[in-house]
Design an enzyme around this catalytic site. Structure first.
Site, PDB file in Angstrom:
ATOM      1  N   ASP A 159       0.794  -1.229   0.000  1.00  0.00           N
ATOM      2  CA  ASP A 159       0.000   0.000   0.000  1.00  0.00           C
ATOM      3  C   ASP A 159       0.829   1.283   0.000  1.00  0.00           C
ATOM      4  OD1 ASP A 159      -1.712  -2.058   0.593  1.00  0.00           O
ATOM      5  OD2 ASP A 159      -2.407  -1.243   2.492  1.00  0.00           O
ATOM      6  N   GLU A 328     -10.634  -1.882   3.869  1.00  0.00           N
ATOM      7  CA  GLU A 328      -9.307  -1.369   4.184  1.00  0.00           C
ATOM      8  C   GLU A 328      -9.101  -0.006   3.520  1.00  0.00           C
ATOM      9  OE1 GLU A 328      -6.378  -5.101   4.779  1.00  0.00           O
ATOM     10  OE2 GLU A 328      -6.827  -4.682   2.677  1.00  0.00           O
TER      11      GLU A 328
END
Length: 600
Positions: A159, A328
């Site tokens: 990420d 998320e």
């Protein structure tokens, strides 16, 4: 503008030689066998007495994890997990010894797994191949490393985190494993850029501590010193992933180069297992900060005036959108609706699994936000996907970008196979930067994902112009170029574009005007056998008509984006040689012409 390596190497920090080590020609210090003590079938102690900047650990990706505690003066100074080589070495990773001031250190190593299936612990290859060296080489040795998409200099990346713009520089942090090219040891590493294309590695920014490893989060520029760390300080928020997931903060007074952790961490706790990925924004209307957190399968909103003390406000999502996986990496922003004087709020929710074609993907919700509550204007059962490729995840935006721009970056991979893709020195890249806005179609509002204007600097000379059904060869250089396709079509038209090479590897793209779909087929794109989930066809609904399609081809990716941002499909590929042929097949009255631009 000339393209540089997508991550410039900081040669003062990393100069190198891992490839030479594999060939046995590195002049590094091997550990003496008597420095190793085997205490049980799983436990060993290694004393490091040689001086040098790095301890180079040999990694074998199929090996079991070894848990390592680094001891100095009988105290634990670092912990890490590494797949120490049992029989073969895939690559080396460095452990920085410079912090230990030349003192001897001891590695307390516990090796997992069934020892007898690999032979006795003392027979592992790693013991004889550990090295101490003053250098570690990050020179690229991967044929699939992209040239204009951000990648880590070595190791694993997922990420994007903590992104912000300040004083002419874009700052990108990311989930990073310093000790292998697969997920582990989550840390924030830092890269900077002035143009969103050429990136400079700035090293590790936030490392694990007693509260846990460092999971995803965000950063803000505190212009008005609301937190008391100084006017213009960078304040980062991240999830501390220990026994439980809690929220922590750190601050920087040198524009994000170094961070000091807040001495009262954690700042938020919960009894929910999945409690993570804080996104903080300034909510101008209520004159306070807002934090969005992914909590199980909903988003929770908190508010603060000082970035330290947070009040729960509301939650959203229990009956909305896709719930086939864990929610998320949220983001929240107000965007203008093109062609109108309206503004609406968009809440981004990345989800894994549950994507439209399996694995991870990015969904979003349109509505209103009053500083406390998000109200969605769509029907609860509707799911809006930001991208219909397989490789667009953890998509979030930069803070503090001038001119009201909201620039999005995504992780270009999928949790179904991210750990198995056929690279070893590094794994994963970021997708191209895109500017976000909103547009309306048939009474609904959708996100527009437009390739950022900085990408125009990449365009070089025209190397091919074709509308022919027969494949036309062109100079693909290193496999990095842009294809621009303009459509003149009837409502029943269809165009098929095929990028291919002499090995028969190909990517097929089909725009079907009658069905209002755009698809990408990568089933024969090159290396696909590493995962049964990789070789697929992905198809996107098209809200409206595509006039111009932009296809961004890099050494291991094909991103297909409507020039107006109405639809996109992001996919990674692993061809064994560049795609250097293009065909355009038209039917049903469609007329499409493709132009291939080389890269500056």
């Amino acid at each position: 503008m000339k393209i540089l390596n997508n991550v410039k190497l900081n040669l003062g920090r990393y100069c190198m030689v891992a490839s030479l080590m594999l060939a046995g020609t590195l002049s590094a210090h091997s550990q003496r066998y008597e420095d190793i003590r085997f205490l049980s079938a799983h436990h060993s102690l290694v004393t490091i007495t040689q001086q040098g900047k790095y301890l180079l650990l040999p990694v074998e990706e199929k090996a079991e994890i070894s848990h390592i505690k680094i001891l100095m003066d009988n105290n634990v100074v670092k912990t890490l997990n590494v797949k120490l080589a049992q029989s073969n070495v895939d690559y080396y990773v460095p452990v920085d010894l410079s912090d230990y001031q030349g003192k001897p250190v001891c590695l307390d190593i516990h090796t997992n797994g069934e020892i007898h299936s690999h032979g006795a612990l003392k027979g592992y290859a790693c013991w004889k191949l550990m090295k101490v060296s003053d250098t570690f080489d990050t020179t690229n040795r991967e044929k699939w490393r992209p040239l204009y998409r951000h990648t880590p200099v070595y190791g694993w990346m997922n990420d994007p985190n903590g992104m912000f713009y300040k004083d002419g520089v874009y700052h990108l942090y990311y989930q990073y494993n310093p000790y292998g090219s697969q997920w582990e040891n989550m840390t924030w590493r830092h890269s900077t850029s002035r143009d969103l294309i050429n990136w400079t590695d700035e090293g590790v920014a936030i490392a694990p501590d007693a509260l846990g490893t460092i999971f995803s989060g965000s950063s803000v520029v505190d212009h008005n010193n609301t937190a008391g760390f100084g006017k213009g300080a960078i304040v980062a928020f991240y999830t501390s992933a220990g026994e439980s997931q809690t929220q922590s903060m750190a601050y920087s007074t040198d524009n994000g180069k170094t961070f000091k952790k807040y001495d009262r961490n954690p700042i938020l706790t919960s009894n929910v297992p999945d409690f993570r990925d804080p996104k903080v924004i300034w909510h101008r209307e209520s004159n306070r900060w807002v934090m969005v957190l992914a909590v199980g399968q909903e988003m929770q909103f908190f508010s603060s005036t000082n970035l330290k003390d947070w009040t729960y406000e509301s939650s959203f999502g229990k009956t909305y959108g896709n719930h086939d996986g864990v929610w998320e990496c949220p983001d929240l922003m107000k965007l203008s609706v093109r062609g109108t004087n309206k503004e609406k709020w968009m809440l981004i929710c990345n989800i894994n699994p549950g994507g439209p074609f399996g694995g991870s993907a990015t969904q979003y919700f349109i509505g209103d936000f009053d500083g406390k509550t998000f109200t969605c204007e769509d029907e609860p059962a509707e799911t809006k996907w930001m991208d219909y490729g397989k490789d667009h995840y953890a998509a979030v935006t930069f803070d503090n970008v001038p001119d009201g721009r909201h620039i999005l970056m995504a992780w270009m991979s999928n949790w179904q196979y991210a750990n198995q893709v056929p690279t070893k020195q590094y794994r994963s890249a970021n997708a191209i930067p895109c500017d976000l806005d909103l547009f309306e179609y048939k009474g609904e509002t959708y996100v527009g994902r437009i390739p950022s204007k900085e990408l125009m600097a990449l365009r070089g000379k025209v190397v091919l112009k074709t509308s022919a059904a027969q494949p036309k060869a062109f100079n693909a250089g290193k496999g990095v170029y842009e294809v621009v396709v303009k459509f003149k079509a009837t409502s029943n038209g269809k165009s098929t574009l095929v990028l291919s090479n002499k090995k028969g590897e190909r990517v097929e793209m089909v725009y079907d005007m009658k069905a209002q779909t755009l698809s990408v087929d990568r089933t024969k794109s090159g290396e696909t056998a590493f995962s049964n989930d990789f070789g697929v066809v992905t198809t996107a609904p098209v809200p409206g008509t595509i006039k111009t399609l932009r296809i961004f081809v890099d050494k291991s990716s094909v991103e297909v984006v409507d020039a107006e941002g109405k639809v996109s499909l992001t996919n990674i590929v692993f061809p064994n040689e560049p795609y250097n042929h293009l065909s355009v097949q038209n039917s049903g009255g469609c007329k499409a012409e493709a132009v291939v631009y080389g890269t500056n």
